[in-house]
Design a protein around this motif. Sequence first.
Motif, PDB file in Angstrom:
ATOM      1  N   HIS A   6       0.926  -1.214  -0.059  1.00  0.00           N
ATOM      2  CA  HIS A   6      -0.049  -0.036   0.244  1.00  0.00           C
ATOM      3  C   HIS A   6       0.743   1.206  -0.039  1.00  0.00           C
ATOM      4  O   HIS A   6       0.887   2.105  -0.740  1.00  0.00           O
ATOM      5  N   ASP A   7       1.959   1.206   0.817  1.00  0.00           N
ATOM      6  CA  ASP A   7       2.822   2.416   1.078  1.00  0.00           C
ATOM      7  C   ASP A   7       3.569   2.672  -0.357  1.00  0.00           C
ATOM      8  O   ASP A   7       3.771   3.778  -0.676  1.00  0.00           O
ATOM      9  N   LEU A   8       4.125   1.524  -0.787  1.00  0.00           N
ATOM     10  CA  LEU A   8       4.841   1.614  -2.120  1.00  0.00           C
ATOM     11  C   LEU A   8       4.083   2.208  -3.269  1.00  0.00           C
ATOM     12  O   LEU A   8       4.577   3.193  -3.892  1.00  0.00           O
ATOM     13  N   ARG A   9       2.918   1.590  -3.477  1.00  0.00           N
ATOM     14  CA  ARG A   9       2.066   2.207  -4.331  1.00  0.00           C
ATOM     15  C   ARG A   9       1.788   3.636  -4.157  1.00  0.00           C
ATOM     16  O   ARG A   9       1.529   4.356  -5.507  1.00  0.00           O
ATOM     17  N   SER A  10       1.696   4.170  -3.078  1.00  0.00           N
ATOM     18  CA  SER A  10       1.373   5.663  -2.690  1.00  0.00           C
ATOM     19  C   SER A  10       2.567   6.509  -3.424  1.00  0.00           C
ATOM     20  O   SER A  10       2.585   7.676  -3.294  1.00  0.00           O
ATOM     21  N   GLU A  11       3.954   5.701  -3.169  1.00  0.00           N
ATOM     22  CA  GLU A  11       5.076   6.482  -3.406  1.00  0.00           C
ATOM     23  C   GLU A  11       5.549   6.580  -4.822  1.00  0.00           C
ATOM     24  O   GLU A  11       6.213   7.585  -5.335  1.00  0.00           O
ATOM     25  N   ILE A  12       5.192   5.596  -5.775  1.00  0.00           N
ATOM     26  CA  ILE A  12       5.162   5.529  -7.379  1.00  0.00           C
ATOM     27  C   ILE A  12       4.146   5.392  -8.098  1.00  0.00           C
ATOM     28  O   ILE A  12       3.117   4.753  -7.351  1.00  0.00           O
ATOM     29  N   ASP A  13       4.116   5.871  -9.179  1.00  0.00           N
ATOM     30  CA  ASP A  13       3.111   6.128  -9.847  1.00  0.00           C
ATOM     31  C   ASP A  13       2.871   4.979 -10.915  1.00  0.00           C
ATOM     32  O   ASP A  13       2.395   5.019 -12.123  1.00  0.00           O
ATOM     33  N   ASP A  14       3.597   3.619 -10.570  1.00  0.00           N
ATOM     34  CA  ASP A  14       3.655   2.408 -11.411  1.00  0.00           C
ATOM     35  C   ASP A  14       3.321   1.181 -10.665  1.00  0.00           C
ATOM     36  O   ASP A  14       4.207   0.605 -10.191  1.00  0.00           O
ATOM     37  N   THR A  15       2.048   0.886 -10.761  1.00  0.00           N
ATOM     38  CA  THR A  15       1.742  -0.328 -10.102  1.00  0.00           C
ATOM     39  C   THR A  15       2.381  -1.485 -10.560  1.00  0.00           C
ATOM     40  O   THR A  15       2.666  -2.537  -9.564  1.00  0.00           O
ATOM     41  N   GLU A  16       2.668  -1.756 -11.901  1.00  0.00           N
ATOM     42  CA  GLU A  16       3.371  -2.799 -12.347  1.00  0.00           C
ATOM     43  C   GLU A  16       4.696  -2.770 -11.742  1.00  0.00           C
ATOM     44  O   GLU A  16       5.456  -3.829 -11.363  1.00  0.00           O
ATOM     45  N   LEU A  17       5.440  -1.803 -11.752  1.00  0.00           N
ATOM     46  CA  LEU A  17       6.786  -1.804 -10.969  1.00  0.00           C
ATOM     47  C   LEU A  17       6.592  -2.115  -9.613  1.00  0.00           C
ATOM     48  O   LEU A  17       7.554  -2.565  -8.991  1.00  0.00           O
ATOM     49  N   ALA A  18       5.958  -1.499  -9.031  1.00  0.00           N
ATOM     50  CA  ALA A  18       5.628  -1.896  -7.551  1.00  0.00           C
ATOM     51  C   ALA A  18       5.361  -3.323  -7.532  1.00  0.00           C
ATOM     52  O   ALA A  18       5.879  -4.156  -6.334  1.00  0.00           O
ATOM     53  N   ASP A  19       4.762  -4.055  -8.223  1.00  0.00           N
ATOM     54  CA  ASP A  19       4.361  -5.392  -8.189  1.00  0.00           C
ATOM     55  C   ASP A  19       5.862  -6.328  -8.540  1.00  0.00           C
ATOM     56  O   ASP A  19       6.045  -7.217  -7.904  1.00  0.00           O
ATOM     57  N   GLN A  20       6.566  -5.585  -9.345  1.00  0.00           N
ATOM     58  CA  GLN A  20       7.925  -6.306  -9.674  1.00  0.00           C
ATOM     59  C   GLN A  20       8.645  -6.254  -8.473  1.00  0.00           C
ATOM     60  O   GLN A  20       9.553  -7.266  -8.412  1.00  0.00           O
ATOM     61  N   ILE A  21       8.750  -5.037  -7.861  1.00  0.00           N
ATOM     62  CA  ILE A  21       9.567  -5.024  -6.496  1.00  0.00           C
ATOM     63  C   ILE A  21       9.280  -5.901  -5.642  1.00  0.00           C
ATOM     64  O   ILE A  21       9.905  -6.478  -5.102  1.00  0.00           O
ATOM     65  N   ALA A  22       7.728  -6.045  -5.402  1.00  0.00           N
ATOM     66  CA  ALA A  22       7.430  -6.831  -4.341  1.00  0.00           C
ATOM     67  C   ALA A  22       7.714  -8.164  -4.504  1.00  0.00           C
ATOM     68  O   ALA A  22       7.933  -8.929  -3.761  1.00  0.00           O
ATOM     69  N   ALA A  23       7.658  -8.538  -5.798  1.00  0.00           N
ATOM     70  CA  ALA A  23       7.965 -10.029  -6.300  1.00  0.00           C
ATOM     71  C   ALA A  23       9.135 -10.468  -6.122  1.00  0.00           C
ATOM     72  O   ALA A  23       9.609 -11.487  -5.460  1.00  0.00           O
ATOM     73  N   TRP A  25      12.869  -7.801  -6.035  1.00  0.00           N
ATOM     74  CA  TRP A  25      13.355  -6.470  -6.237  1.00  0.00           C
ATOM     75  C   TRP A  25      14.447  -6.608  -7.251  1.00  0.00           C
ATOM     76  O   TRP A  25      14.962  -5.753  -7.836  1.00  0.00           O
ATOM     77  N   ARG A  26      15.308  -7.678  -7.011  1.00  0.00           N
ATOM     78  CA  ARG A  26      16.416  -8.175  -7.903  1.00  0.00           C
ATOM     79  C   ARG A  26      16.314  -7.958  -9.296  1.00  0.00           C
ATOM     80  O   ARG A  26      17.270  -7.491 -10.112  1.00  0.00           O
ATOM     81  N   THR A  27      15.205  -8.095  -9.857  1.00  0.00           N
ATOM     82  CA  THR A  27      14.696  -8.369 -11.361  1.00  0.00           C
ATOM     83  C   THR A  27      13.911  -7.302 -11.751  1.00  0.00           C
ATOM     84  O   THR A  27      13.532  -7.501 -12.939  1.00  0.00           O
ATOM     85  N   ALA A  28      13.507  -6.473 -10.792  1.00  0.00           N
ATOM     86  CA  ALA A  28      12.568  -5.353 -11.126  1.00  0.00           C
ATOM     87  C   ALA A  28      13.456  -4.202 -11.982  1.00  0.00           C
ATOM     88  O   ALA A  28      14.411  -4.230 -11.902  1.00  0.00           O
ATOM     89  N   ALA A  29      12.485  -3.620 -12.955  1.00  0.00           N
ATOM     90  CA  ALA A  29      13.109  -2.711 -13.716  1.00  0.00           C
ATOM     91  C   ALA A  29      13.381  -1.452 -13.230  1.00  0.00           C
ATOM     92  O   ALA A  29      12.491  -0.490 -13.476  1.00  0.00           O
ATOM     93  N   VAL A  30      14.398  -1.332 -12.192  1.00  0.00           N
ATOM     94  CA  VAL A  30      14.625  -0.301 -11.846  1.00  0.00           C
ATOM     95  C   VAL A  30      16.038   0.288 -12.237  1.00  0.00           C
ATOM     96  O   VAL A  30      16.981  -0.509 -12.605  1.00  0.00           O
ATOM     97  N   ASP A  31      16.179   1.732 -11.973  1.00  0.00           N
ATOM     98  CA  ASP A  31      17.655   2.265 -12.229  1.00  0.00           C
ATOM     99  C   ASP A  31      18.624   1.959 -11.302  1.00  0.00           C
ATOM    100  O   ASP A  31      18.328   1.278 -10.347  1.00  0.00           O
ATOM    101  N   PRO A  32      20.062   1.926 -11.758  1.00  0.00           N
ATOM    102  CA  PRO A  32      21.037   1.532 -10.885  1.00  0.00           C
ATOM    103  C   PRO A  32      21.133   2.196  -9.448  1.00  0.00           C
ATOM    104  O   PRO A  32      21.349   1.323  -8.440  1.00  0.00           O
ATOM    105  N   ALA A  33      20.829   3.359  -9.411  1.00  0.00           N
ATOM    106  CA  ALA A  33      20.663   3.962  -8.067  1.00  0.00           C
ATOM    107  C   ALA A  33      19.677   3.280  -7.043  1.00  0.00           C
ATOM    108  O   ALA A  33      19.953   3.279  -5.972  1.00  0.00           O
TER     109      ALA A  33
END
Length: 104
Positions: A6-23, A25-33
């Motif tokens: 719930h809090d992650l989704r309120s911080e980013i505007d991308d539900t798919e990315l939030a789901d990737q991070i939750a599933a 995070w090592r394979t989620a499409a995030v930037d290097p930083a």
Amino acid sequence: MRAHLHDLRSEIDDTELADQIAADWRTAAVDPATAALLRYADKLTRSPALCGPDDIAVLRRNGWDDRAITDATQVCAYFNYINRIADGLGVEFEAWLDDGGRTR
């Protein structure tokens, strides 16, 4: 393990990315930083005694300033603390959240 999104989704505007991070995070499409910060948060959660100056140096090399590192460390430590209290007391999810942390 149930994800608290719930809090992650309120911080980013991308539900798919939030789901990737939750599933995973090592394979989620995030930037290097962001990946560096997530590695640090994972280490702080799983092996806090192993965290040290080298970890902070990695974050700085990835563009995080001392204020952001301090904030991230405090947020991570707080959630670890409060989750351990909730787990220890057997606190259940709020009725308005489903098992995936989404609003019903």
